[in-house]
Design a protein around this motif. Sequence first.
Motif, PDB file in Angstrom:
ATOM      1  N   GLU A  74       1.214  -1.541   0.667  1.00 15.64           N
ATOM      2  CA  GLU A  74      -0.078   0.027  -0.168  1.00 15.64           C
ATOM      3  C   GLU A  74       1.133   1.397   0.170  1.00 15.64           C
ATOM      4  O   GLU A  74       1.749   1.055   0.810  1.00 15.64           O
ATOM      5  CB  GLU A  74      -0.813   0.131   1.426  1.00 15.64           C
ATOM      6  N   VAL A  75       0.508   2.606  -1.249  1.00 17.39           N
ATOM      7  CA  VAL A  75       1.148   3.904  -1.198  1.00 17.39           C
ATOM      8  C   VAL A  75       0.216   4.949  -0.579  1.00 17.39           C
ATOM      9  O   VAL A  75      -0.820   5.180  -1.365  1.00 17.39           O
ATOM     10  CB  VAL A  75       1.464   3.429  -2.091  1.00 17.39           C
ATOM     11  N   ILE A  78      -2.334   4.195   7.859  1.00 20.57           N
ATOM     12  CA  ILE A  78      -1.599   2.982   7.865  1.00 20.57           C
ATOM     13  C   ILE A  78      -2.080   1.403   8.292  1.00 20.57           C
ATOM     14  O   ILE A  78      -2.884   1.443   9.426  1.00 20.57           O
ATOM     15  CB  ILE A  78      -0.330   3.076   9.157  1.00 20.57           C
ATOM     16  N   THR A  79      -1.122   1.048   7.804  1.00 20.86           N
ATOM     17  CA  THR A  79      -1.364  -0.858   8.210  1.00 20.86           C
ATOM     18  C   THR A  79      -0.504  -1.365   7.528  1.00 20.86           C
ATOM     19  O   THR A  79       0.807  -0.543   7.283  1.00 20.86           O
ATOM     20  CB  THR A  79      -2.513  -1.431   7.130  1.00 20.86           C
ATOM     21  N   PRO A  80      -0.678  -2.858   7.892  1.00 23.17           N
ATOM     22  CA  PRO A  80       0.827  -4.150   8.456  1.00 23.17           C
ATOM     23  C   PRO A  80       1.532  -3.765   6.955  1.00 23.17           C
ATOM     24  O   PRO A  80       2.505  -4.119   5.965  1.00 23.17           O
ATOM     25  CB  PRO A  80       0.563  -4.728   8.684  1.00 23.17           C
ATOM     26  N   ARG A  81       0.378  -3.008   5.257  1.00 23.65           N
ATOM     27  CA  ARG A  81       0.763  -3.372   4.339  1.00 23.65           C
ATOM     28  C   ARG A  81       1.444  -1.964   3.959  1.00 23.65           C
ATOM     29  O   ARG A  81       1.958  -1.628   2.358  1.00 23.65           O
ATOM     30  CB  ARG A  81      -0.483  -3.523   3.567  1.00 23.65           C
ATOM     31  N   THR A  82       0.621  -1.342   4.729  1.00 28.55           N
ATOM     32  CA  THR A  82       1.589   0.046   4.377  1.00 28.55           C
ATOM     33  C   THR A  82       2.770   0.243   4.103  1.00 28.55           C
ATOM     34  O   THR A  82       3.685  -0.423   4.749  1.00 28.55           O
ATOM     35  CB  THR A  82       1.166   1.501   5.388  1.00 28.55           C
ATOM     36  N   PRO A 105      -3.043   2.160  -3.906  1.00 25.50           N
ATOM     37  CA  PRO A 105      -3.141   3.345  -3.053  1.00 25.50           C
ATOM     38  C   PRO A 105      -4.308   3.116  -1.724  1.00 25.50           C
ATOM     39  O   PRO A 105      -5.359   3.046  -2.802  1.00 25.50           O
ATOM     40  CB  PRO A 105      -3.121   3.952  -4.630  1.00 25.50           C
ATOM     41  N   ILE A 106      -3.863   4.097  -1.479  1.00 25.68           N
ATOM     42  CA  ILE A 106      -4.708   4.389  -0.076  1.00 25.68           C
ATOM     43  C   ILE A 106      -5.233   6.015  -0.021  1.00 25.68           C
ATOM     44  O   ILE A 106      -3.768   6.566   0.316  1.00 25.68           O
ATOM     45  CB  ILE A 106      -4.105   3.511   1.223  1.00 25.68           C
TER      46      ILE A 106
END
Length: 376
Positions: A85-86, A128-132, A107-108
């Motif tokens: 994630e960006v 923000i998540t663990p994938r960010t 995209p976030i």
Amino acid sequence: MEIKMIPFLDLKSINAQYREELINACTRVIDSGWYINGNELEQFESNFANYCGTQYAIGVANGLDALTLTLRAWKELGYLTNGDEVIVPSNTYIASILAITANNLTPILVEPNINSYNLDPDLIEAAITPRTKAILPVHLYGQLADMPSIMAIANKHNLLVLEDSAQAHGAEINGKKAGNWGDASGFSFYPGKNLGALGDAGIVTTNDKSLAEMIRAIRNYGSHIKYKNLTPGVNSRLDEIQAAMLNVKLPYLDQEIKHRREIAKLYLEGIDNPYIQLPLSKEVDATRYDQHVWHIFAIRSTKRDQLQQYLADHGIQTLIHYPIPPHKQEAYKEWNHLNFPIAEKIHSEILSLPMGPTQSLEDTQKVIEVCNTFKG
């Protein structure tokens, strides 16, 4: 009587200032017999890196490629993988998002601050998540995003930062310029930009040697040595003629920004209409506000369409940057149901007044007068 139009931006008059130098630069390239990846590009990369305060600058074909190839290089270097994630502002020009999706990244969208139009640092951490893995702040309209706050968040969460500096050449906070805050930055030299080529061109700035080397390879078919390919690359090059043009124009950039700031100051001090919201407080002296280089002077109005028509009727050309937010575009149908009220409000009210380095103070005064007589 025919009304004299005040153009949104007069590219012809901008380049006419340097006509002889531009012609000489073209002639030099033509006579050299070397048209791709030569001395002009090397010189411009060095000059632009010096201007931004970075160690490296890597010329590419355009501003979108500058962003796309940087994300691609981070994937090649193992910093990003498919699906990561960006974080990106919800009100940006679509190119910032195209670069993310082109790399199979996610995209976030995060809302901007309603006053600065830039990514709101107060809303980043909630997204923000663990994938960010990265933040892509956009210095929209020429104003540097709140990079001290964004970098603090990125450092805390170990995130990469890619600045989209396409509109912000020369903007700075505390003496540190756009392009030298994040891990890398993408710039555009589209002809209408504050530093514009006479065709397409872009550049990546960074202080990371391995990233610079990887982008140099990717832009040239993935090849770092002729006929040896590190990775399946692309063809994305800033050609010698455009590099020569940009070398001519770069030394004049700061004085052109100074003129833009003077126009912004006149607008901020002179425009007074309850239907018009200005991009900066009247208390701020635009000539001393280094954070903004006024690529675009964007006002807001709840009567935007009527105001645009009224200005046109009085000989003033304006543009809308941008009428449709990314999540309402057909290109991203999967987002069409989402709501980003701040972005939607900005996109429905925003209007760009004439702004350019050759715009006369007389024309600027006329724009102010017409804005002030608008009655809704």
